[in-house]
Design a protein around this motif. Structure first.
Motif, mmCIF file in Angstrom:
data_model
loop_
_atom_site.group_PDB
_atom_site.id
_atom_site.type_symbol
_atom_site.label_atom_id
_atom_site.label_comp_id
_atom_site.label_asym_id
_atom_site.label_seq_id
_atom_site.Cartn_x
_atom_site.Cartn_y
_atom_site.Cartn_z
ATOM 1 N N UNK A 185 0.837 -1.200 0.000
ATOM 2 C CA UNK A 185 0.000 0.000 0.000
ATOM 3 C C UNK A 185 0.870 1.247 0.000
ATOM 4 N N UNK A 186 0.494 2.260 -0.773
ATOM 5 C CA UNK A 186 1.139 3.576 -0.657
ATOM 6 C C UNK A 186 0.551 4.336 0.524
ATOM 7 N N UNK A 187 1.377 4.938 1.342
ATOM 8 C CA UNK A 187 0.936 5.641 2.546
ATOM 9 C C UNK A 187 1.605 7.004 2.601
ATOM 10 N N UNK A 192 4.545 0.771 1.698
ATOM 11 C CA UNK A 192 4.782 -0.263 2.713
ATOM 12 C C UNK A 192 4.168 -1.572 2.241
ATOM 13 N N UNK A 193 4.804 -2.679 2.635
ATOM 14 C CA UNK A 193 4.331 -3.984 2.189
ATOM 15 C C UNK A 193 4.572 -5.020 3.259
ATOM 16 N N UNK A 220 -0.567 0.826 8.659
ATOM 17 C CA UNK A 220 0.410 1.384 7.718
ATOM 18 C C UNK A 220 0.108 2.843 7.398
ATOM 19 N N UNK A 221 -1.162 3.226 7.421
ATOM 20 C CA UNK A 221 -1.540 4.610 7.173
ATOM 21 C C UNK A 221 -1.414 5.467 8.437
ATOM 22 N N UNK A 385 1.674 8.175 -9.581
ATOM 23 C CA UNK A 385 0.611 8.983 -8.980
ATOM 24 C C UNK A 385 0.739 9.059 -7.468
ATOM 25 N N UNK A 386 1.464 8.095 -6.881
ATOM 26 C CA UNK A 386 1.553 8.045 -5.429
ATOM 27 C C UNK A 386 3.024 8.037 -5.053
ATOM 28 N N UNK A 387 3.446 8.984 -4.230
ATOM 29 C CA UNK A 387 4.837 9.042 -3.809
ATOM 30 C C UNK A 387 4.891 9.224 -2.298
ATOM 31 N N UNK A 388 6.037 8.900 -1.755
ATOM 32 C CA UNK A 388 6.229 9.087 -0.324
ATOM 33 C C UNK A 388 6.306 10.573 -0.019
#
Length: 415
Positions: A185-187, A192-193, A220-221, A385-388
């Protein structure tokens, strides 16, 4: 098997063209032929014809005609009740016609007819019951597939800065799901995985896997620290699992560019593929017990920080892969297989690995097996589309930790 699904062509208009017309017609013909073969009792009718022909040519009277009962009996396997009754009616008509033409006594004809009718009725009943069981099995499969999609959410090919592929095989082929688990999942704290393996099999293992995944996706979120995510999973399992139950797992995170965090809780070490192609196992300097057993051992997991540059890959897996044996009882050499099949496309790499694994075991796995491979493409990076995103000024200004450091759940740093 990459679980990404492409629906982009679902509503695209199809333009007729001469080079596509022939393949389409050929495909439609093959589909129609297959449906005809399934719906028409070809083989039972052929058997009946052969029996009648042999009896007619041999002039043996009614000696071979009792074999006509094989027609409806076989139709019960391949056709529905209507097909069975049609085959039985054909067998009865041919036996009656054959008896009258050859002057066979009525008692013998009646005996053959009685056998044909009895077998036809029994076969029709068997076909009806088989159809009901097939419908029940189809319903169970659909429920299993729905549970699998709810439990193991399909992972797209691109998550954040990574290219990702997943391959999962349940030991019980009809169950579709098992005790292995994975999620990515992107958080707000980076991608994180988790990859894990629940002790045991069957529905209890599936329930535990669902519990772990639910906690992980929420924590994780919420938790900035990866060890805090592991701690929440541990506390929940301690409340809900029995004394003999546990979950081995690797939890990883990518909080900032060039840095990978790994927490290993009694699981097989991930394999890190360097840009040079070398495969290196990520061994834990301070091994931790599986999730659910911390209270018994008193040990706490540690956080490993590794450099993870562009072009490198990380493979997480379960013991169903490394403990798969061939006929000579030899384990599958995953590291060697990964070195042979590694490529720039994670989906292609896992497909080759999975095919080689099935060949190694002779075609069927005896334990659940999961493979998750992520790759950091080299610059220039594809649009993501999703970054840290750093959540605080302290996170944004903090430099990367030295690669040799490992931090425990209590905050102690090993270096």
């Amino acid at each position: 098997m990459s679980q990404a699904q492409d629906h982009g062509d679902a509503h695209r208009p199809i333009r007729p063209s001469s080079d596509r017309a022939v393949p389409c017609r050929a495909g439609a013909w093959r589909k129609g032929a297959a449906q005809l073969a399934v719906g028409t009792p070809v083989l039972p009718v052929l058997i009946i014809s052969v029996v009648v022909l042999v009896d007619f040519v041999g002039g043996a009277g009614m000696i071979w005609l009792p074999l006509l009962t094989a027609g409806p009996a076989l139709a019960a396997i391949t056709n529905g009740p209507r097909g069975v009754l049609c085959v039985g009616l054909l067998a009865a008509a041919l036996s009656t016609a054959h008896g009258s033409v050859n002057g066979v006594p009525g008692r013998q004809v009646l005996a053959v007819l009685s056998a044909v009718v009895a077998v036809t009725l029994a076969s029709a009943l068997a076909s009806t019951l088989r159809g009901r069981r097939e419908r029940v099995l189809a319903d169970v499969r659909s429920v299993a597939e729905a549970a699998q999609h709810a439990l193991l959410t399909p992972i797209p090919e691109t998550v954040g800065p990574f290219r990702v592929a997943v391959r999962y095989s349940a030991a019980a082929a009809e169950a579709r799901i098992g005790g292995d688990l994975y999620a990515l999942v992107p958080t707000p704290y980076g991608v994180r995985l988790i990859v894990g393996d629940v002790r045991g099999k069957g529905l209890p293992a599936v329930g535990t896997a669902a519990l772990v995944l639910g906690i992980f996706r929420e924590a994780a979120y919420d938790e900035p620290d990866l060890l805090a995510v592991v701690g929440r999973i541990e506390r929940s399992l301690a409340r809900n699992l029995g004394s003999d139950d546990f979950v081995t797992a690797v939890v990883a995170g990518y909080p900032r560019a060039g840095e990978l965090e790994v927490v290993n809780c009694g699981h097989a070490p991930p394999l890190l593929v360097r840009a040079s192609g070398d495969v290196v196992p990520v061994e834990s300097a301070h091994p931790a017990p599986p999730l659910g057993l911390r209270a018994l051992s008193g040990q706490v997991p540690t956080l490993q920080v590794l450099p993870f540059a562009e072009g490198e890959q990380l493979l997480l897996y379960t013991d169903g892969v490394t403990e798969a044996r061939d006929h000579g009882r030899a384990f599958y050499p995953l590291a060697e297989g990964l070195a042979r099949h590694v490529s720039d496309e994670p989906a292609r790499t896992l497909t080759a690995l999975h095919d080689e694994l099935l060949t190694h075991v002779g075609g069927r796995l005896h334990d659940d097996a999961a493979l998750l491979l992520l790759r950091k493409p080299p610059l220039p990076e594809p649009a993501a589309s999703l970054r840290a995103v750093p959540t605080s000024v302290s996170d944004a200004g903090r430099g990367p930790r030295p690669p040799s450091q490992a931090r425990t759940a209590e905050g102690q740093v090993y270096g």
